[in-house]
Design a protein around this motif. Structure first.
Motif, PDB file in Angstrom:
ATOM      1  N   GLY A 199      26.581  85.378  98.419  1.00  0.00           N
ATOM      2  CA  GLY A 199      26.951  84.855  97.108  1.00  0.00           C
ATOM      3  C   GLY A 199      27.924  83.706  97.206  1.00  0.00           C
TER       4      GLY A 199
ATOM      5  N   VAL B 200      26.028  80.599  98.247  1.00  0.00           N
ATOM      6  CA  VAL B 200      25.269  80.042  97.126  1.00  0.00           C
ATOM      7  C   VAL B 200      26.187  79.196  96.243  1.00  0.00           C
TER       8      VAL B 200
ATOM      9  N   PRO C  84      24.256  77.272  87.128  1.00  0.00           N
ATOM     10  CA  PRO C  84      23.329  78.378  87.434  1.00  0.00           C
ATOM     11  C   PRO C  84      23.520  78.948  88.835  1.00  0.00           C
ATOM     12  N   SER C  85      23.778  78.085  89.813  1.00  0.00           N
ATOM     13  CA  SER C  85      23.976  78.594  91.169  1.00  0.00           C
ATOM     14  C   SER C  85      25.269  79.399  91.273  1.00  0.00           C
ATOM     15  N   THR C  86      26.263  79.012  90.505  1.00  0.00           N
ATOM     16  CA  THR C  86      27.507  79.779  90.484  1.00  0.00           C
ATOM     17  C   THR C  86      27.262  81.171  89.925  1.00  0.00           C
TER      18      THR C  86
ATOM     19  N   ALA D 170      24.380  82.753  89.945  1.00  0.00           N
ATOM     20  CA  ALA D 170      23.566  83.479  90.920  1.00  0.00           C
ATOM     21  C   ALA D 170      24.438  84.041  92.037  1.00  0.00           C
ATOM     22  N   GLY D 171      25.394  83.229  92.503  1.00  0.00           N
ATOM     23  CA  GLY D 171      26.307  83.707  93.535  1.00  0.00           C
ATOM     24  C   GLY D 171      27.150  84.858  93.038  1.00  0.00           C
TER      25      GLY D 171
ATOM     26  N   ALA E 200      26.297  87.038  90.833  1.00  0.00           N
ATOM     27  CA  ALA E 200      25.456  88.227  90.762  1.00  0.00           C
ATOM     28  C   ALA E 200      25.364  88.903  92.131  1.00  0.00           C
ATOM     29  N   LEU E 201      25.225  88.122  93.185  1.00  0.00           N
ATOM     30  CA  LEU E 201      25.190  88.684  94.532  1.00  0.00           C
ATOM     31  C   LEU E 201      26.515  89.347  94.881  1.00  0.00           C
TER      32      LEU E 201
END
Length: 304
Positions: free
Chosen positions: A139, A142, A273-275, A277-278, A280-281
């Motif tokens: 995460g 990402v 969005p990538s933040t 997604a990270g 969420a991981l």
């Protein structure tokens, strides 16, 4: 059924308290980033630990904690050296990097915590902990892939700030493992009082050199920083005395979730969005880590 519920509460207690502590300290980081615009790192650290020592002293007195013996002073002085280095390097990174970037870089600390806990405390992280660490670090990668794009003029151009954040991650991990080795031996009020008092003495020369006048409103912010820091570390000391350092270290990743809220509310930072997604991981890793815990005491001393 009530026995199983009670057992789950006991096992999850250190995890929940750690998450709360990280939230408190994340709010403190946000306030520090705000005051860093007008005050040097040394002055911020000095005032943070001066107020922290007063707050910790009040808790120490209210709990009627016995005075520490001379044998306690040396290990806590060693730990305070690590705490001081962590504060100075991380506060500096907060002053030159975006809040999310500085925190993302600091998220390498759980990996170092697991490593140092295995080396010094004999802990053997299970598969769930290793999976949680892997998810959390993925995460972070990402997040950094988007936030630290050098080709787009990202923050990787700020080498000193990035280096400072990574140094802070290593010294913070050592400080947490050292905390684990003392939390089973010493009263929590003693641990936090000595940490704040010793750290204040250590950073005062730099703070005095960087000193600039403090307004009334700023003084209130420094008091808030000190109180939040003391509250956060009281919670940390309680939790690390009741669960493995390698397990609790994983929850450092939840600071990023706190950073998303603080960045949006205080600094109008909208996560990419990538933040998300990270994040969420990171959250997934923390949830996996919270499923199991082994309560044990540290049997070795860490430090000189």
């Amino acid at each position: 059924m009530w026995q199983a519920t009670l057992r789950r509460a006991v096992l999850n207690g250190p995890a929940l308290v750690t998450i709360a502590a990280i939230g408190i300290l994340s709010i403190m980081d946000g306030v520090i980033k705000y005051v860093a615009a007008t005050h040097g790192t040394g002055q911020i650290a000095m005032l943070r630990y001066a107020v922290g020592a007063l707050a910790a002293g009040a808790v120490f007195a209210a709990c009627r904690t016995p005075l520490p013996g001379r044998s306690m002073l040396r290990p806590h002085l060693w730990r305070s050296v690590l705490v001081s280095i962590t504060a100075l390097t991380f506060f500096y990174s907060l002053s030159v990097l975006q809040l999310a970037v500085a925190l993302a870089l600091s998220f390498t600390s759980p990996l170092f915590i697991a490593l140092f806990a295995a080396l010094f405390l004999g802990e053997r992280p299970g598969k769930s902990i290793l999976l949680a660490l892997g998810l959390g670090f993925a995460g972070v990668l990402v997040v950094l892939w988007n936030e630290l794009d050098m080709g787009a003029g990202g923050s990787l151009a700020n080498g000193p700030g990035i280096a400072a954040a990574l140094v802070a991650a290593v010294t913070y991990a050592l400080a947490m493992v050292t905390l684990k080795s003392r939390a089973a031996r010493d009263p929590i009020p003693t641990i936090v009082l000595l940490q704040n008092a010793f750290a204040c003495v250590l950073v005062t020369p730099l703070g005095a050199w960087q000193w600039v006048p403090v307004s009334g409103g700023e003084l209130g912010l420094f008091v808030l920083i000190g109180v939040l820091g003391t509250a956060g570390h009281l919670c940390m000391a309680w939790a690390y005395g009741r669960a493995d350092a390698s397990r609790l270290g994983v929850f450092e990743y939840t600071a990023f979730l706190w950073a998303l809220v603080i960045g949006l509310v205080a600094f109008s930072e909208i996560p990419s969005p990538s933040t998300l997604a990270g994040a969420a991981l990171i959250a997934g890793g923390a949830l996996i880590a919270s499923r199991r815990s082994r309560l044990r005491e540290a049997e070795v001393e860490v430090g000189p």
